[in-house]
Design an enzyme around this catalytic site. Structure first.
Site, PDB file in Angstrom:
ATOM      1  N   ASN A  55      -0.354 -39.637 -17.242  1.00 39.67           N
ATOM      2  CA  ASN A  55      -1.711 -39.187 -17.539  1.00 39.67           C
ATOM      3  C   ASN A  55      -2.651 -39.661 -16.424  1.00 39.67           C
ATOM      4  O   ASN A  55      -3.421 -40.607 -16.578  1.00 39.67           O
ATOM      5  CB  ASN A  55      -2.169 -39.701 -18.909  1.00 39.67           C
ATOM      6  N   ILE A  91      -8.443 -42.446 -27.531  1.00 38.86           N
ATOM      7  CA  ILE A  91      -9.580 -41.724 -26.961  1.00 38.86           C
ATOM      8  C   ILE A  91      -9.088 -40.310 -26.694  1.00 38.86           C
ATOM      9  O   ILE A  91      -7.971 -40.115 -26.209  1.00 38.86           O
ATOM     10  CB  ILE A  91     -10.138 -42.412 -25.696  1.00 38.86           C
ATOM     11  N   VAL A 133     -10.485 -35.983 -26.015  1.00 36.32           N
ATOM     12  CA  VAL A 133     -11.533 -34.996 -25.793  1.00 36.32           C
ATOM     13  C   VAL A 133     -10.961 -33.619 -26.097  1.00 36.32           C
ATOM     14  O   VAL A 133      -9.862 -33.277 -25.629  1.00 36.32           O
ATOM     15  CB  VAL A 133     -12.052 -35.049 -24.333  1.00 36.32           C
ATOM     16  N   TYR A 135      -9.755 -45.076 -16.314  1.00 37.37           N
ATOM     17  CA  TYR A 135      -9.671 -46.488 -16.702  1.00 37.37           C
ATOM     18  C   TYR A 135      -9.833 -47.398 -15.483  1.00 37.37           C
ATOM     19  O   TYR A 135     -10.506 -48.428 -15.562  1.00 37.37           O
ATOM     20  CB  TYR A 135      -8.360 -46.779 -17.418  1.00 37.37           C
ATOM     21  N   GLU A 171      -2.953 -49.029 -23.653  1.00 37.61           N
ATOM     22  CA  GLU A 171      -1.749 -48.401 -23.135  1.00 37.61           C
ATOM     23  C   GLU A 171      -2.092 -46.953 -22.824  1.00 37.61           C
ATOM     24  O   GLU A 171      -2.868 -46.324 -23.541  1.00 37.61           O
ATOM     25  CB  GLU A 171      -0.592 -48.433 -24.144  1.00 37.61           C
TER      26      GLU A 171
END
Length: 156
Positions: free
Chosen positions: A113, A75, A77, A120, A108
């Site tokens: 981060n 994922i 951006v 999440y 993972e």
């Protein structure tokens, strides 16, 4: 803005974003995205502003259809569009797909981060362990996180 399934022509832009977002951690090249988009067990979505791909995310369904598990593969951006909720929008769609067949989800994430970890966790993921030196070549550690299936979250 529009959310739509990624197609083969989008692979080049995804690879460009990977280079920007994950330069020290073996970013995926265009060819990996091409393979992933074509696989029958994957779902890759993008957030578009017109023809511009601003964010992308993908996951794979593993296991049998009557007892599936999902794994978030990536994922990302565009740095110019971060902190606008685009990752959350993609996660809403991916989690709806997993919930539609009552599947557990794994991923993972780099231990440093914090923004991604917080997102999440808002989606119900919990840390299960650490994978040492998971990201290469940087050697960064990753948390393994899981999100129970919808029936498990509802106590069924």
């Amino acid at each position: 803005m529009e959310i739509r399934r990624l197609a083969l022509p989008d692979a080049t832009r995804c690879a460009e974003l990977e280079e920007q977002l994950f330069p020290g951690d073996n970013p995926w090249p265009r060819d990996i995205f091409l393979v992933e988009f074509a696989a029958p067990h994957t779902l890759y979505l993008g957030v578009f502003d017109g023809d511009d791909l601003l964010a992308y995310g993908g996951m794979a369904m593993l296991g049998p259809r009557d007892d599936p598990e999902f794994e978030i593969h990536t994922i990302g951006v565009d740095p110019e569009h971060q902190r606008r909720g685009l990752g959350r929008v993609l996660m809403d769609q991916l989690m709806a797909a997993a919930d539609g067949v009552d599947g557990q989800v794994f991923l993972e994430v780099r231990t440093d981060n914090e923004a991604a970890i917080a997102m999440y966790e808002r989606f119900g993921f919990v840390r299960q362990g650490i994978r040492r030196n998971y990201y290469q070549p940087s050697g960064a550690d990753a948390y393994t996180m899981t999100r129970p299936s919808q029936s498990e979250r509802n106590g069924q």
